[in-house]
Write an enzyme that holds these catalytic residues in place. Structure first.
Site, PDB file in Angstrom:
ATOM      1  N   GLY A   7       0.830  -1.208   0.000  1.00 26.47           N
ATOM      2  CA  GLY A   7       0.000   0.000   0.000  1.00 26.47           C
ATOM      3  C   GLY A   7       0.857   1.246   0.000  1.00 26.47           C
ATOM      4  CB  ALA A   8       4.266   1.664  -1.229  1.00 32.72           C
ATOM      5  CB  SER A   9       0.284   4.248  -4.330  1.00 33.60           C
ATOM      6  OG  SER A   9      -0.947   3.939  -3.703  1.00 33.60           O
TER       7      SER A   9
ATOM      8  N   GLY B 206      -0.506   8.150   1.296  1.00 36.42           N
ATOM      9  CA  GLY B 206      -0.749   8.146   2.730  1.00 36.42           C
ATOM     10  C   GLY B 206       0.371   7.576   3.575  1.00 36.42           C
ATOM     11  CB  ILE B 207       0.235   5.228   6.460  1.00 37.81           C
ATOM     12  CG1 ILE B 207      -0.694   6.057   7.361  1.00 37.81           C
ATOM     13  CG2 ILE B 207       1.239   4.451   7.309  1.00 37.81           C
ATOM     14  CD1 ILE B 207      -1.618   5.218   8.230  1.00 37.81           C
TER      15      ILE B 207
ATOM     16  NE  ARG C 118      -6.318  -1.951  -5.209  1.00 38.19           N
ATOM     17  CZ  ARG C 118      -7.554  -1.637  -4.843  1.00 38.19           C
ATOM     18  NH1 ARG C 118      -8.568  -2.407  -5.216  1.00 38.19           N
ATOM     19  NH2 ARG C 118      -7.787  -0.572  -4.117  1.00 38.19           N
TER      20      ARG C 118
ATOM     21  CG  ASN D 200       0.540   1.139   4.828  1.00 38.24           C
ATOM     22  OD1 ASN D 200       0.120   1.748   5.799  1.00 38.24           O
ATOM     23  ND2 ASN D 200       0.273   1.527   3.581  1.00 38.24           N
TER      24      ASN D 200
ATOM     25  CE1 TYR E 216      -9.548  -0.789   8.544  1.00 34.49           C
ATOM     26  CE2 TYR E 216     -10.306   0.262  10.571  1.00 34.49           C
ATOM     27  CZ  TYR E 216      -9.300   0.012   9.649  1.00 34.49           C
ATOM     28  OH  TYR E 216      -8.057   0.546   9.840  1.00 34.49           O
TER      29      TYR E 216
ATOM     30  CD  GLU F 269      -5.326  15.832   6.218  1.00 31.96           C
ATOM     31  OE1 GLU F 269      -5.853  16.519   5.335  1.00 31.96           O
ATOM     32  OE2 GLU F 269      -4.640  16.314   7.150  1.00 31.96           O
TER      33      GLU F 269
END
Length: 254
Positions: free
Chosen positions: A13-15, A17-18, A38, A90, A160, A196
């Protein structure tokens, strides 16, 4: 962080935000970082941004709900850099799917990404470490304050939160399995409150003002705050197990 210089980290999930914030920190500390998502366009832009830093960023396209894509990614990492020394799980998402009225497909999507993808990546990272006799590796799970309590009047977050309660159990399970194998590979979690990111916009799709209001009521955490917590866990001496870091905005009530 000196001992991690030149070593390999995977960030899912590196694209944005965190994930993107964690990638920046690791590259700045001289690590070879694999960033997956993705869509890789934003990760490639991040790689261009960081090209003059001490470390390196390799973007890889990977859908974490597809095991074959995950296994292919680990094969590419092995061929390119030998294997993974640090795995930071992440990637995660919340969809508006309450327990009593939610769509089954949305539940499955959250299970596939938040739990199955996390477990498969952790398993493959552990195998990579053991195959190369890496005994000081680290697996980090980006969890949530939702793993510890349910916020009243937020049914859209119940499923969630259930996935994050599962992550809390997975964390302890992995730690126990490492101990049983007499492995010094460590497992940690970071569990933030409101940060955020694109999280609220995805949760409240089509209701941009509602999502924006979540982040504008009071100062909230930023991706960099979570990245700093990850660096803290990685920086701990080998005899210190940082189990779970809970952090929330000072003004957050729950």
């Amino acid at each position: 962080m000196d001992r991690w210089k030149g070593r390999v980290a995977l960030v899912t999930g590196a694209s944005v935000g965190i994930g993107a914030a964690i990638v920046r920190k690791l590259v700045q500390h001289g690590m070879k970082v694999v960033g997956c998502a993705r869509g890789v366009e934003k990760i490639q832009a991040l790689a261009d941004e960081l090209k003059d830093k001490d470390g390196t960023l390799l973007p890889i396209k990977c859908d974490l709900s597809n095991e074959e894509e995950i296994l292919s990614m680990f094969k590419t990492i092995k061929q390119t850099w030998g294997g993974v020394d640090v795995c930071i799980n992440n990637a995660g998402l919340a969809l508006n799917a309450p327990l009593l009225s939610g769509a089954t497909e949305q539940w499955k999507t959250m299970l596939d990404v938040n739990i199955m993808g996390l477990c498969i990546c952790s398993r493959e990272a552990f195998k990579s470490m053991r195959e190369r006799k890496v005994d000081d590796g680290h697996i980090i799970l980006i969890s949530s304050m939702g793993a510890y309590r349910l916020v009243p009047n937020t049914p859209q977050l119940h499923f969630y939160a259930a996935t994050k309660f599962a992550v809390r159990g997975i964390l302890e399970g992995m730690r126990n399995e490492c101990r049983a194998l007499e492995s010094n590979i460590r497992v940690s979690a970071v569990s933030p409150g409101v940060v955020e990111t694109e999280f609220a916009y995805r949760l409240h799709e089509g209701q941009e003002e509602k999502a924006k209001a979540i982040y504008s009521k009071a100062p909230v955490l930023q991706g960099e705050d979570i990245a700093d917590a990850v660096i803290y866990a990685l920086s701990a001496p080998p005899h210190v197990q940082v189990h779970d870091i809970l952090l929330r905005p000072t003004s957050q009530v729950s």
